[in-house]
Design an enzyme around this catalytic site. Sequence first.
Site, PDB file in Angstrom:
ATOM      1  N   LYS A  13      60.747  51.754  31.464  1.00 49.41           N
ATOM      2  CA  LYS A  13      60.753  51.282  32.879  1.00 49.41           C
ATOM      3  C   LYS A  13      59.135  52.239  33.111  1.00 49.41           C
ATOM      4  O   LYS A  13      58.566  51.527  33.471  1.00 49.41           O
ATOM      5  CB  LYS A  13      61.566  52.046  33.557  1.00 49.41           C
ATOM      6  CG  LYS A  13      62.905  51.116  33.576  1.00 49.41           C
ATOM      7  CD  LYS A  13      63.702  51.716  34.221  1.00 49.41           C
ATOM      8  CE  LYS A  13      64.287  53.512  34.379  1.00 49.41           C
ATOM      9  NZ  LYS A  13      65.271  53.771  33.040  1.00 49.41           N
ATOM     10  N   ARG A  88      70.010  54.493  41.187  1.00 49.88           N
ATOM     11  CA  ARG A  88      71.389  54.416  39.562  1.00 49.88           C
ATOM     12  C   ARG A  88      72.809  54.259  40.457  1.00 49.88           C
ATOM     13  O   ARG A  88      73.503  54.072  39.098  1.00 49.88           O
ATOM     14  CB  ARG A  88      71.205  55.451  38.851  1.00 49.88           C
ATOM     15  CG  ARG A  88      69.816  55.567  38.070  1.00 49.88           C
ATOM     16  CD  ARG A  88      68.707  56.901  37.897  1.00 49.88           C
ATOM     17  NE  ARG A  88      68.858  57.154  36.129  1.00 49.88           N
ATOM     18  CZ  ARG A  88      67.969  57.595  36.489  1.00 49.88           C
ATOM     19  NH1 ARG A  88      66.846  57.666  36.825  1.00 49.88           N
ATOM     20  NH2 ARG A  88      67.471  58.166  34.437  1.00 49.88           N
ATOM     21  N   ARG A 127      59.833  59.240  21.762  1.00 48.82           N
ATOM     22  CA  ARG A 127      58.871  59.486  22.564  1.00 48.82           C
ATOM     23  C   ARG A 127      58.148  61.229  23.235  1.00 48.82           C
ATOM     24  O   ARG A 127      58.981  61.707  22.924  1.00 48.82           O
ATOM     25  CB  ARG A 127      59.296  58.507  23.982  1.00 48.82           C
ATOM     26  CG  ARG A 127      60.317  59.474  24.302  1.00 48.82           C
ATOM     27  CD  ARG A 127      60.614  58.291  26.159  1.00 48.82           C
ATOM     28  NE  ARG A 127      61.822  58.991  26.818  1.00 48.82           N
ATOM     29  CZ  ARG A 127      61.991  58.714  27.709  1.00 48.82           C
ATOM     30  NH1 ARG A 127      62.023  56.736  28.165  1.00 48.82           N
ATOM     31  NH2 ARG A 127      63.049  59.593  28.602  1.00 48.82           N
ATOM     32  N   ARG A 161      59.973  65.219  26.767  1.00 48.56           N
ATOM     33  CA  ARG A 161      60.875  65.999  27.398  1.00 48.56           C
ATOM     34  C   ARG A 161      62.496  66.711  27.640  1.00 48.56           C
ATOM     35  O   ARG A 161      63.065  66.682  26.003  1.00 48.56           O
ATOM     36  CB  ARG A 161      61.713  64.344  28.658  1.00 48.56           C
ATOM     37  CG  ARG A 161      61.047  63.883  29.885  1.00 48.56           C
ATOM     38  CD  ARG A 161      60.979  63.190  29.863  1.00 48.56           C
ATOM     39  NE  ARG A 161      62.518  62.873  30.284  1.00 48.56           N
ATOM     40  CZ  ARG A 161      62.931  61.405  31.110  1.00 48.56           C
ATOM     41  NH1 ARG A 161      62.173  60.303  31.327  1.00 48.56           N
ATOM     42  NH2 ARG A 161      64.512  61.858  31.163  1.00 48.56           N
ATOM     43  N   ARG A 172      73.278  60.859  28.679  1.00 47.91           N
ATOM     44  CA  ARG A 172      72.602  59.619  29.663  1.00 47.91           C
ATOM     45  C   ARG A 172      72.718  58.431  29.541  1.00 47.91           C
ATOM     46  O   ARG A 172      72.713  57.483  30.654  1.00 47.91           O
ATOM     47  CB  ARG A 172      71.000  59.943  29.598  1.00 47.91           C
ATOM     48  CG  ARG A 172      70.736  60.893  29.975  1.00 47.91           C
ATOM     49  CD  ARG A 172      68.878  61.748  29.322  1.00 47.91           C
ATOM     50  NE  ARG A 172      67.913  60.785  30.163  1.00 47.91           N
ATOM     51  CZ  ARG A 172      67.499  60.447  29.603  1.00 47.91           C
ATOM     52  NH1 ARG A 172      66.907  61.372  27.992  1.00 47.91           N
ATOM     53  NH2 ARG A 172      66.147  59.930  29.545  1.00 47.91           N
TER      54      ARG A 172
HETATM   55  P1  AMP Z   1      64.772  59.699  34.994  1.00 48.19           P
HETATM   56  O1  AMP Z   1      63.537  60.734  34.461  1.00 48.19           O
HETATM   57  O2  AMP Z   1      64.018  58.527  35.223  1.00 48.19           O
HETATM   58  O3  AMP Z   1      65.289  59.323  32.983  1.00 48.19           O
HETATM   59  O4  AMP Z   1      65.679  60.952  35.128  1.00 48.19           O
HETATM   60  C1  AMP Z   1      65.969  61.997  34.416  1.00 48.19           C
HETATM   61  C2  AMP Z   1      66.930  62.430  35.284  1.00 48.19           C
HETATM   62  O5  AMP Z   1      66.382  62.884  36.360  1.00 48.19           O
HETATM   63  C3  AMP Z   1      68.014  61.848  35.342  1.00 48.19           C
HETATM   64  O6  AMP Z   1      69.156  62.023  33.756  1.00 48.19           O
HETATM   65  C4  AMP Z   1      68.883  62.696  36.763  1.00 48.19           C
HETATM   66  O7  AMP Z   1      69.859  63.764  35.823  1.00 48.19           O
HETATM   67  C5  AMP Z   1      67.857  62.302  36.916  1.00 48.19           C
HETATM   68  N1  AMP Z   1      67.343  61.248  38.214  1.00 48.19           N
HETATM   69  C6  AMP Z   1      66.892  60.929  38.595  1.00 48.19           C
HETATM   70  N2  AMP Z   1      66.457  59.645  39.228  1.00 48.19           N
HETATM   71  C7  AMP Z   1      68.116  59.427  39.444  1.00 48.19           C
HETATM   72  C8  AMP Z   1      68.432  58.830  40.557  1.00 48.19           C
HETATM   73  N3  AMP Z   1      68.335  57.978  40.978  1.00 48.19           N
HETATM   74  N4  AMP Z   1      70.056  59.436  40.806  1.00 48.19           N
HETATM   75  C9  AMP Z   1      70.495  60.443  40.400  1.00 48.19           C
HETATM   76  N5  AMP Z   1      69.876  60.979  39.096  1.00 48.19           N
HETATM   77  C10 AMP Z   1      68.700  60.824  39.235  1.00 48.19           C
END
Ligand code: AMP
Length: 222
Positions: A13, A88, A127, A161, A172
């Site tokens: 994404k 999400r 990554r 990360r 996750r």
């Molecule tokens: P990402 O970078 O999109 O993988 O997000 C990293 C982490 O941020 C996720 O594992 C969640 O803990 C939190 N997070 C990001 N976006 C959301 C969302 N829309 N709703 C809830 N938690 C989020």
Amino acid sequence: MNIIFLGPPGAGKGTQSKLLEERYGLIQISTGDMLRAEVSKGSETGKQAKALMDAGKLVPDELIIAMLKSRIAQADCQNGFILDGFPRTLAQAEELDSMLSSDGKKIDTVLFLDVDEEILADRISGRFTCGNCGKTYNEVSNPPKVEGTCDSCGSHEFKRRADDKRETVVERLKEYRKLTAPILPFYEKTGRLHKINGMLSASEVTGEIEDALASEGLITKK
Ligand code: AMP
């Protein structure tokens, strides 16, 4: 044009939204990046989110919805944005529709990057990004052309990360299955969902995305 990218962690994404941002002048809104910035600043939001993020859990809907709402109200988002990592949960999807419609806006299309789960853990653990410009790489499928040097800016600093560790990735993916995958029928019902094969090469995936957007009359392919 306003677009949502849906898909499990590691589906591509972020990579694809950055590309569309560069090519079509849309703004990428990554709620994960926004939260990581809050954690680095040590803000109240960052403090609330950190433990959940480290454990691979979603942060509460109210927190993320408030953050997103103020971001899409900003001037740079008025010509169109790409949501990467939001919504999400079903509650976030419903709230997004209502916040946009009260502003006379809507989501034009939803792109679902479909990737088999067995592939995701390997993709994520390989990554990393450039610490200077943020360009994304993968040890196996997309390393820098010159080892240790960023293709875009020449920096030698790279970062990973904290939540890309295998144990956290398992959590996750569980959260994705339980809370995020159930959103798909919500968008399928409205005819706004395009399923994209996210297991092709990055450039082939981009081609499929552009075909989907062109089929809706949203872009002319470049
Ligand atoms: P990402 O970078 O999109 O993988 O997000 C990293 C982490 O941020 C996720 O594992 C969640 O803990 C939190 N997070 C990001 N976006 C959301 C969302 N829309 N709703 C809830 N938690 C989020």
